[in-house]
Design an enzyme around this catalytic site. Sequence first.
Site, mmCIF file in Angstrom:
data_model
loop_
_atom_site.group_PDB
_atom_site.id
_atom_site.type_symbol
_atom_site.label_atom_id
_atom_site.label_comp_id
_atom_site.label_asym_id
_atom_site.label_seq_id
_atom_site.Cartn_x
_atom_site.Cartn_y
_atom_site.Cartn_z
ATOM 1 N N GLY A 1 13.429 105.535 43.496
ATOM 2 C CA GLY A 1 14.024 105.212 45.047
ATOM 3 C C GLY A 1 14.634 104.132 44.881
ATOM 4 N N ASP B 1 13.021 91.792 44.363
ATOM 5 C CA ASP B 1 11.592 92.203 44.979
ATOM 6 C C ASP B 1 11.970 92.091 45.943
ATOM 7 O OD1 ASP B 1 8.555 92.203 44.545
ATOM 8 O OD2 ASP B 1 8.517 90.218 44.765
ATOM 9 N N SER B 2 11.382 93.250 46.405
ATOM 10 C CA SER B 2 11.583 92.927 48.221
ATOM 11 C C SER B 2 10.244 93.712 49.105
ATOM 12 C CB SER B 2 12.752 94.445 48.517
ATOM 13 O OG SER B 2 11.916 95.867 47.919
ATOM 14 N N TYR C 1 8.172 101.351 53.099
ATOM 15 C CA TYR C 1 7.726 101.811 54.374
ATOM 16 C C TYR C 1 8.939 101.657 55.268
ATOM 17 C CZ TYR C 1 4.030 98.365 52.751
ATOM 18 O OH TYR C 1 2.922 97.884 51.991
ATOM 19 N N HIS D 1 18.283 95.552 53.706
ATOM 20 C CA HIS D 1 17.625 94.190 53.332
ATOM 21 C C HIS D 1 18.798 94.326 52.032
ATOM 22 C CE1 HIS D 1 15.187 97.453 52.824
ATOM 23 N NE2 HIS D 1 13.848 96.446 51.775
ATOM 24 N N ARG D 2 18.046 95.949 51.030
ATOM 25 C CA ARG D 2 18.043 95.182 49.245
ATOM 26 C C ARG D 2 19.988 95.621 49.626
ATOM 27 N NH1 ARG D 2 15.453 99.109 48.867
ATOM 28 N NH2 ARG D 2 13.612 97.587 47.960
#
Length: 212
Positions: free
Chosen positions: A11, A74-75, A164, A190-191
């Site tokens: 993803g 990193d998330s 999520y 956010h990404r």
Amino acid sequence: MKLLVATRNAGKVKEIHEILAAVPGVEVVGLAELNIPESPEEDDVEAFDTFEENALAKARYFAAKTGLAALADDSGICVDALGGAPGVRSRRFAPVDDARGERQDQANNRHLVHLLADVPDERRTARYVCAVAVAWPGGDEVVRTGTCEGVVLREPRASEGFGYDPLFYIDDEGRTFGEIPAGRKHEISHRGRALRAIAEALAGVDESEGGA
């Protein structure tokens, strides 16, 4: 410049490819395209307490391993009612040992719903955080961070997305990340925000300066 996307999450790979496609002079490649086998030591790279440190550690690891400029992120989701958890532990949040990929995502979502079962709707606020890092074999580095505010639902709603996303509801959109089409998600996520900031940085990097 050839830029290695250092993640095995399908993803994430898809999102990163789509968002960075417009960066001039950058050829994006994935670990699978280069036939880089998965190693158990990869799981030990992200051992830090911040998203920025973990993203840099992973980017450095794959830059050293491949000799290419490497992009890593990193998330995770930070839930206020849980004191900011799961945070950097988002990927392995659920107490299961053998789940990977989609099974891990589903276990994480069930665990989060369980922990928030008694939390009232007005206290279910959360945010997605993403740190994106690029490391060059020569030692140069750049890091950018993006966030997105939302709330955690009591049950998943999804037709797209991963992680999520089915639980993460955006008030202004009236739907979850799991219901938002990819193009719109890239605009507000956010990404997406972190990657656009990285794209701006990469667009200003001369190959000789980046050591690529």
